[in-house]
Design an enzyme around this catalytic site. Structure first.
Site, PDB file in Angstrom:
ATOM      1  N   LYS A 169       0.826  -1.214   0.000  1.00  0.00           N
ATOM      2  CA  LYS A 169       0.000   0.000   0.000  1.00  0.00           C
ATOM      3  C   LYS A 169       0.855   1.257   0.000  1.00  0.00           C
ATOM      4  O   LYS A 169       0.577   2.216  -0.739  1.00  0.00           O
ATOM      5  CB  LYS A 169      -0.947   0.000   1.208  1.00  0.00           C
ATOM      6  CG  LYS A 169      -1.940   1.154   1.171  1.00  0.00           C
ATOM      7  CD  LYS A 169      -3.046   1.024   2.191  1.00  0.00           C
ATOM      8  CE  LYS A 169      -2.574   1.213   3.601  1.00  0.00           C
ATOM      9  NZ  LYS A 169      -3.658   1.656   4.514  1.00  0.00           N
ATOM     10  N   ARG A 214       2.651   5.987  -3.345  1.00  0.00           N
ATOM     11  CA  ARG A 214       3.776   6.791  -3.842  1.00  0.00           C
ATOM     12  C   ARG A 214       3.958   6.649  -5.339  1.00  0.00           C
ATOM     13  O   ARG A 214       4.300   7.618  -6.028  1.00  0.00           O
ATOM     14  CB  ARG A 214       5.053   6.395  -3.089  1.00  0.00           C
ATOM     15  CG  ARG A 214       5.055   6.883  -1.630  1.00  0.00           C
ATOM     16  CD  ARG A 214       6.088   6.135  -0.791  1.00  0.00           C
ATOM     17  NE  ARG A 214       6.235   6.695   0.552  1.00  0.00           N
ATOM     18  CZ  ARG A 214       5.421   6.441   1.568  1.00  0.00           C
ATOM     19  NH1 ARG A 214       4.365   5.647   1.390  1.00  0.00           N
ATOM     20  NH2 ARG A 214       5.632   6.979   2.756  1.00  0.00           N
ATOM     21  N   GLY A 255      -4.843   7.943   5.729  1.00  0.00           N
ATOM     22  CA  GLY A 255      -3.941   8.953   6.273  1.00  0.00           C
ATOM     23  C   GLY A 255      -2.711   9.133   5.412  1.00  0.00           C
ATOM     24  O   GLY A 255      -2.234  10.261   5.213  1.00  0.00           O
ATOM     25  N   ASP A 297       2.400  -0.539  12.045  1.00  0.00           N
ATOM     26  CA  ASP A 297       1.107  -1.068  11.619  1.00  0.00           C
ATOM     27  C   ASP A 297       0.888  -2.513  12.040  1.00  0.00           C
ATOM     28  O   ASP A 297      -0.235  -3.019  11.949  1.00  0.00           O
ATOM     29  CB  ASP A 297       0.964  -0.963  10.095  1.00  0.00           C
ATOM     30  CG  ASP A 297       0.720   0.455   9.633  1.00  0.00           C
ATOM     31  OD1 ASP A 297       0.157   1.247  10.417  1.00  0.00           O
ATOM     32  OD2 ASP A 297       1.083   0.779   8.493  1.00  0.00           O
TER      33      ASP A 297
END
Length: 450
Positions: A28, A33, A101, A327
């Site tokens: 992700k 990016r 986010g 995470d």
């Protein structure tokens, strides 16, 4: 209630062995990016293996809104015709970043040094998350920001007409903040310097270099120093996105706690700033092996095999490791529940300001399932039940958080009684194939509304 529709209650119950190959989605962080950098070049960037979860699709839509052409060519295959550094046009409407986010913070950075105005919003979870950590540093470039009390979305950013380079020391370990500042620095003349006391995931630096930017990374007494020379002419690239180690964490950790399991996860990104979970699991005694280690698109990758590990031991996770596995603490706390002894996680206060307060969410759910938890603002201690096993039998709140939802679903695969969650809808933001993938391995997951 899900920020993406009607709640989807789900239940996971004790499974037989999990076996097979888990082809988890693309990374992700790299997917976000790749789309943003593709929009900042003149020419065509081709991307394969892109994660097609809701978070990344929201970023693709945002790049279109800023003037780039973003085309879906097939499963995981995307093409971006960029507008160049400083070439963003002003969006016609509000940018909705959904639950992401990463997406909203990186995009704020990327547009903040162009003379345009954009308004950002998101779902209920994203609107509760702090944005001052981004608006403060982009203000140093000359951008101005107008948002809700506490620096929260919706937020309007007026980009700097004459941006200036900055020297910025990141006050917390955050790859999102670091990346937002570097993206802002792309359209500022001269050199922008970012200093981080603790190294965080370095995908932005690697990708900047891959696209042809002048980026120097050194170590100093202050920490890791990144110097970017602004206003480069970035070059179009062909990008192969490795599979996401944060998504791989779920089938891997489930395999460790479900008796008889043997799961292979191919092509996993093993960037050293992302591999803290796997290091920790090995310290706990997990049967993890890396096969076919290699490098693809500047990122180290390997095939990861995880087998049932009945003799896991509690460990002390060093606080300096938090930045590269932030995470993964929710799913680590699940594994720790089955270990012998206490697993102590310190330096994890960033978990309080993710999609949810992840320390509180996991602590309350694990306690309801029979696990003893200690916590303070910056610490979580899980007292593993070892051979006694975890009772389960509770319904846990997912709190609009995909990682909380998946963690409790993995917990239920090994508990004595089934574990339910109030809403599995947020899982689609990062791992849209989680449910069918885990079922194919042998997991017993059902939806209450079916």
């Amino acid at each position: 209630m899900s920020g993406h529709g009607t709640p989807i209650p789900m239940t996971s119950r004790k499974s037989g062995p999990l076996r097979g190959t888990a082809n988890v989605p693309g990374d992700k962080s790299i997917s976000h990016r790749a789309l943003i950098f593709g929009a900042l070049v003149i020419g065509e960037t081709k991307i394969s293996g892109l994660l097609e979860g809701e978070d990344v699709l929201d970023t693709a839509a945002a790049m279109r809104a800023f003037g780039a052409t973003v085309d879906h060519m097939g499963p995981g295959e995307w093409c971006v015709q960029g507008v160049g550094v400083g070439g963003f046009s002003e969006p016609d409407d509000v940018i909705d970043s959904g639950n992401s986010g990463t997406g909203v913070r990186l995009i704020m950075g990327a547009m903040s040094t162009s003379p345009i105005t954009a308004t950002f919003t998101g779902d209920a979870s994203l609107r509760s998350r702090p944005m001052a950590r981004i608006t403060d540093p982009i203000g140093l470039f000359g951008a101005t920001s107008y948002g809700r009390k506490g620096g929260r979305l919706p937020m309007t950013i007026v980009g700097a007409r004459d941006p200036i380079p900055v020297n910025y020391k990141v006050p917390m370990p955050s790859a999102q903040v670091k990346s937002a500042v570097l993206l802002a620095g792309l359209n500022a003349p001269g050199q922008t310097t970012v200093i981080e006391k603790e190294a965080t995931r370095d995908h932005t630096e690697r990708m900047l270099q891959g696209f042809g930017a002048d980026v120097e990374v050194t170590e100093s007494a202050e920490g890791r120093v990144i110097v970017l020379t602004g206003q480069p002419e970035l070059k179009p690239q062909k990008i192969t996105v490795p599979r996401d180690p944060s998504s791989a964490a779920f089938p891997v950790c489930a395999a460790l706690i479900v008796e008889g399991s043997d799961v292979l996860v191919p092509n996993i990104g093993l960037n050293p700033t992302r591999a803290g979970l796997f290091t920790t699991l090995r310290e706990m005694g997990a049967d993890l092996t890396f096969e076919n280690e290699r490098e693809e698109a500047g990122e180290p990758v390997a095939d990861l095999r995880a087998r049932f590990s009945p003799e896991l031991k509690g460990v002390e996770v060093p606080p300096e490791r938090a930045a590269n596995m932030i995470d993964e603490y929710p799913i680590l706390s699940v594994v720790a529940s089955f270990a012998e002894g206490a697993t102590t996680m310190r330096g994890v206060k960033e978990l309080r300001v993710k999609e949810s307060d992840r320390i509180d969410a996991m602590a309350r759910g694990l306690e309801a399932c029979g696990v003893t938890i200690e916590e303070d603002e910056d610490t979580m201690i899980v007292h593993g039940r070892g051979a006694d096993g975890v009772p389960g039998g509770a319904t846990c709140e997912s709190r609009l958080d995909h990682r909380i939802a998946m963690s409790f679903m993995c917990l239920g695969m090994a508990t004595q009684k089934a574990v339910s969650i109030d809403d599995g809808g947020p899982i689609a933001t990062s791992f849209p194939i989680f449910e069918p993938l885990m079922k194919e391995l042998g997991a017993q997951i059902v939806r209450a509304n079916r």
